[in-house]
Motif scaffolding. Sequence first.
Motif, PDB file in Angstrom:
ATOM      1  N   ASP A   5       0.815  -1.224   0.000  1.00  8.84           N
ATOM      2  CA  ASP A   5       0.000   0.000   0.000  1.00  8.84           C
ATOM      3  C   ASP A   5       0.847   1.272   0.000  1.00  8.84           C
ATOM      4  OD1 ASP A   5      -2.233  -1.555   0.012  1.00  8.84           O
ATOM      5  OD2 ASP A   5      -2.798  -1.171   2.098  1.00  8.84           O
ATOM      6  N   ARG A  56       3.781   8.435  -9.692  1.00 10.23           N
ATOM      7  CA  ARG A  56       2.498   8.624  -8.989  1.00 10.23           C
ATOM      8  C   ARG A  56       2.601   9.739  -7.949  1.00 10.23           C
ATOM      9  NH1 ARG A  56       1.393   2.304  -7.668  1.00 10.23           N
ATOM     10  NH2 ARG A  56      -0.534   3.039  -6.709  1.00 10.23           N
ATOM     11  N   ASN A 103       0.707  -1.858   4.916  1.00 12.55           N
ATOM     12  CA  ASN A 103       0.874  -0.441   5.275  1.00 12.55           C
ATOM     13  C   ASN A 103       2.135  -0.191   6.103  1.00 12.55           C
ATOM     14  OD1 ASN A 103       0.067  -1.732   7.580  1.00 12.55           O
ATOM     15  ND2 ASN A 103      -1.444  -0.205   8.188  1.00 12.55           N
ATOM     16  N   ARG A 160      -0.833   5.292   7.259  1.00 12.46           N
ATOM     17  CA  ARG A 160      -2.188   5.215   6.721  1.00 12.46           C
ATOM     18  C   ARG A 160      -2.274   6.193   5.546  1.00 12.46           C
ATOM     19  NH1 ARG A 160      -1.579   1.660   9.567  1.00 12.46           N
ATOM     20  NH2 ARG A 160      -2.801   0.942  11.356  1.00 12.46           N
ATOM     21  N   MET A 161      -2.285   5.641   4.346  1.00 13.83           N
ATOM     22  CA  MET A 161      -2.367   6.487   3.166  1.00 13.83           C
ATOM     23  C   MET A 161      -3.707   7.233   3.163  1.00 13.83           C
ATOM     24  SD  MET A 161       0.524   6.054   1.719  1.00 13.83           S
ATOM     25  CE  MET A 161       0.319   6.700   0.058  1.00 13.83           C
ATOM     26  N   ASN A 162      -3.703   8.434   2.596  1.00 11.76           N
ATOM     27  CA  ASN A 162      -4.898   9.286   2.520  1.00 11.76           C
ATOM     28  C   ASN A 162      -5.403   9.723   3.888  1.00 11.76           C
ATOM     29  OD1 ASN A 162      -4.917   8.907  -0.337  1.00 11.76           O
ATOM     30  ND2 ASN A 162      -5.942   6.928  -0.020  1.00 11.76           N
ATOM     31  N   ARG A 163      -4.539   9.645   4.887  1.00 11.39           N
ATOM     32  CA  ARG A 163      -4.849  10.166   6.220  1.00 11.39           C
ATOM     33  C   ARG A 163      -3.719  11.094   6.665  1.00 11.39           C
ATOM     34  NH1 ARG A 163      -9.429   8.213   9.699  1.00 11.39           N
ATOM     35  NH2 ARG A 163     -10.721   7.303   8.078  1.00 11.39           N
ATOM     36  N   MET A 164      -3.953  11.824   7.742  1.00  8.66           N
ATOM     37  CA  MET A 164      -2.929  12.696   8.311  1.00  8.66           C
ATOM     38  C   MET A 164      -2.667  12.243   9.743  1.00  8.66           C
ATOM     39  SD  MET A 164      -2.328  14.901   5.840  1.00  8.66           S
ATOM     40  CE  MET A 164      -1.705  16.466   6.451  1.00  8.66           C
ATOM     41  N   TRP A 212      -4.390   9.008  13.673  1.00  7.69           N
ATOM     42  CA  TRP A 212      -4.565   9.085  12.226  1.00  7.69           C
ATOM     43  C   TRP A 212      -5.958   9.642  11.972  1.00  7.69           C
ATOM     44  CZ3 TRP A 212      -0.735   8.909   9.010  1.00  7.69           C
ATOM     45  CH2 TRP A 212       0.391   8.133   9.269  1.00  7.69           C
ATOM     46  N   PRO A 261      -8.833  11.940   9.258  1.00  6.51           N
ATOM     47  CA  PRO A 261      -9.124  12.328   7.874  1.00  6.51           C
ATOM     48  C   PRO A 261      -8.482  13.680   7.557  1.00  6.51           C
ATOM     49  CG  PRO A 261     -11.116  11.615   9.017  1.00  6.51           C
ATOM     50  CD  PRO A 261     -10.052  11.745  10.058  1.00  6.51           C
ATOM     51  N   SER A 262      -8.112  13.865   6.297  1.00  3.97           N
ATOM     52  CA  SER A 262      -7.455  15.118   5.888  1.00  3.97           C
ATOM     53  C   SER A 262      -8.310  16.333   6.215  1.00  3.97           C
ATOM     54  CB  SER A 262      -7.139  15.081   4.392  1.00  3.97           C
ATOM     55  OG  SER A 262      -6.297  13.994   4.091  1.00  3.97           O
ATOM     56  N   ASP A 268       1.753  14.722   6.994  1.00  2.00           N
ATOM     57  CA  ASP A 268       1.297  13.710   6.034  1.00  2.00           C
ATOM     58  C   ASP A 268       2.147  12.447   6.178  1.00  2.00           C
ATOM     59  OD1 ASP A 268       3.611  13.777   3.985  1.00  2.00           O
ATOM     60  OD2 ASP A 268       3.061  15.887   4.216  1.00  2.00           O
TER      61      ASP A 268
END
Length: 290
Positions: free
Chosen positions: A5, A14, A51, A68-72, A100, A102-103, A118
Motif C-alpha cells: 500500500d 504517482r 501499510n 495510513r495512506m490518505n490520512r494525516m 490518524w 481524515p485530511s 502527512d
Amino acid sequence: EVGFDLVPLVDKTRGGELLKRIGQIRKQVAQELGVVVPPVRVRDNLQLPSNAYRLVLSGTSVGQGDLRMNRMLAIDPGGASGKLKGEKTVDPAFGMPAYWIPSGDADRADIFGYTVVDPATVAATHLTELIRVNAAEFLGRLEAQELVDEFTEVNPKLVEELIPTIMPLGEVIKVLKSLLEEGVSIRDLRTIFEALADHGATVKDPEQLTELVRQRLSRALTARFADPGGNMHALVLDPQVERVLRGQGPDDGQGSAFVDPTMIPRIVTGLERALGSLANVPNEPLVLTS
C-alpha cells in the motif's frame, strides 16, 4: 522496504516524494554529524504488512513503522487540548501520542494544538532518526580513511603527528564511533584530532579519550541546546538519584551494588512531572548530572 500500500510514496510517476526526501535526509545528516550516509535502496516487500515500512541495515531491521495512506497524523507534542476522531497510535519517530485522522480534520487538529503531518513526512522523520541513531555503523575503516585523507589536505601536520605516531587509525575510529553513538557531530575533526594528539600518548582507554574530546567540543555541544539569548533550560538530577542510577545503592549480597528496579518508575514519574514544568521553554530541556 515498503509494504504494497505504500508503493505510491516511492513511485515518482504517482507523485511519490519519499525518494527525494531520502536524498535530502542523507545530505542533512552528513552536514549535522559529519559522516557520509551510504546510498539508500528502496524496494517493496510483499512479506511486510501492506501499510508497513522498515529500515534494513547490513541485512538486519533497525526500525519500522505503519502509515495510513490518505490520512494525516495528528501528533500531541504535549499540551494539545480537545479530542479527535481517528485511529489512536503513537508517532513512530519519537513515541508521542497521536491519531490518524481524515485530511478534512487537519485544521481542527491544528487549532487544538496538534502537529499535523502527512504520511511521507512521518516516514521521512522516522528514517532521519533511525539514521542518526545508527550513524556510527556508517563509519568503517574505508570511510574513516577518506575523512582523514580529506582533512590531511588542509592540516597535514596535525594528521602526521597523530596517526600513527600517537594513535593507530583503528583507535581513532573507536573514538569517532563513540562520539557518533552519543549523537555528537564529528565534523570538527581539527578539534577532535588536537584533543587526541594532546592526550593519546598517556590515555589509552577509548571511553576516557571520548570524554576528553567531548570536553573540547563543549561549546558546540551546548550551542545545540541554547535559546536565542544563549540560555539553556535544564533540570538538575538529585545526587541521591544519581547514586541509585550508578548502582551505588544496596549491596546484592555478593559484594556488588545494583540498581533497585523499584526506583526506576519513581524516577521516570518524577522526570515527567518536572519536564511538564518546562513545556513552554523555547528549546529542548536538558537533565544535568555530575
